[in-house]
Write an enzyme that holds these catalytic residues in place. Structure first.
Site, PDB file in Angstrom:
ATOM      1  N   SER B  40       0.803  -1.230   0.000  1.00 10.22           N
ATOM      2  CA  SER B  40       0.000   0.000   0.000  1.00 10.22           C
ATOM      3  C   SER B  40       0.831   1.274   0.000  1.00 10.22           C
ATOM      4  CB  SER B  40      -0.939   0.009   1.210  1.00 10.22           C
ATOM      5  OG  SER B  40      -0.186   0.010   2.398  1.00 10.22           O
ATOM      6  N   LYS B  83       0.962   4.382   6.922  1.00 14.22           N
ATOM      7  CA  LYS B  83       0.325   5.196   5.887  1.00 14.22           C
ATOM      8  C   LYS B  83       0.893   6.615   5.968  1.00 14.22           C
ATOM      9  CE  LYS B  83      -2.808   2.098   4.721  1.00 14.22           C
ATOM     10  NZ  LYS B  83      -2.107   1.021   4.098  1.00 14.22           N
TER      11      LYS B  83
END
Lengths: 127, 166
Positions: B40, B83
């Site tokens: 990701s 993230k």
């Protein structure tokens, strides 16, 4: 173990700081506030993930607590800044379980796990 | 003879406890080495990269827009996710996917952050589970250690268009 000064009530409570793997409904827990990361709040666990409960003053009347979250409420409904204001709380914010009140001496007591009967979840996923 | 052995054992246990406490405090309050997995955050962080994260920023509330952070997963408190911070509290963020025709925006609530992976096509992030409470942030990634050909500070976001100026 550690002690915490509970700001909004002037009491000192004894907390057991453990990695909380077993969390049960009706325990009093200390968590970081979702609205203000600097502030710690002490509330009672009302429902765990998967339970469906009826809320008091929340934007949705019935809430199914999502996975990895819990629903907390203060014992004094209506005057409590709890899940009815900010919704379910992520388990990662959970810090400790409050076990005893240490100060003032006339309030010495063990905090009993107690779920008010009118706040029982409508549907419990795990018994 | 026995007293000697007993003395040595106690000293060993004492040193172990001391070093264990120091190590715990260091990992909790200073920083540590993290192995990242998953796609990701590509191309900034690839699968099995080793990075160094520092925990001082979150204690002093200096996490900034564009920082890459390690966060306790909102849905599973036992796992961590990595993230990039796209918006802080009060910021306007785009909640729709890049492929959507109609764009929708919202403001990040107080005490929360908006996280997105650099690999927008293959990342479950705030676009999926909403804004994340600031209290779940564990640390900020500042440095990549492995692989050696990519050693150094981390690059800026390849998705500059996701940062909306107020």
């Amino acid at each position: 173990m550690s002690t915490l000064t509970c700001q909004n009530c002037g009491r000192i409570t004894l907390l057991i700081v453990l990695s909380i793997n077993i969390h049960r409904v009706s325990w009093s827990i200390q968590a970081g506030s979702p609205r203000n990361p600097e502030q710690k709040i002490i509330k009672r666990v009302i429902a765990l993930e998967g339970d469906i409960i009826k809320t008091i003053g929340y934007k949705k009347k019935y809430v199914k607590v999502p996975h990895g979250h819990i629903w907390v409420e203060g014992d004094h409904h209506g005057h409590s800044f709890d899940s009815n204001a900010f919704g379910p709380v992520s388990l990662g914010l959970l810090h400790a379980r409050a076990t005893h009140i240490l100060w003032p001496p006339q309030r010495w007591q063990k905090l009993q796990p107690m779920l008010p009967p009118e706040r029982k979840p409508l549907q419990r996923e795990q018994e | 003879m026995l007293r000697n052995a007993l003395g040595k054992t106690f000293r060993f246990v004492g040193y172990t406890v001391q070093y264990g406490c120091i190590a715990h405090c260091a990992f909790e309050y200073l920083g540590g080495i993290v192995v990242c997995s998953g796609p990701s955050m590509e191309p900034t962080i690839q699968n099995s990269d080793i990075v160094f994260s520092e925990n001082l920023s979150r204690h002093f509330y200096c996490i900034r827009k564009g920082d890459i952070v390690i966060v306790k997963s909102p849905n599973d408190p036992k796992s961590n996710i990595c993230k990039r911070v796209i918006g802080l509290e009060g910021d306007k963020v785009c909640t729709s996917n890049p492929s959507d025709f109609l764009k929708s925006h919202s403001y990040v609530p107080k005490g929360h952050v908006w996280l997105e992976g650099d690999n927008l096509r293959n990342s479950t992030d705030s676009r999926c589970y909403g804004p994340v409470p600031y209290g779940l942030i564990r640390g900020r990634i500042c440095f990549k250690i492995w692989p050696l050909n990519d050693f150094g500070f981390l690059r800026a976001s390849p998705n500059g268009h996701r940062f909306l100026d107020d």
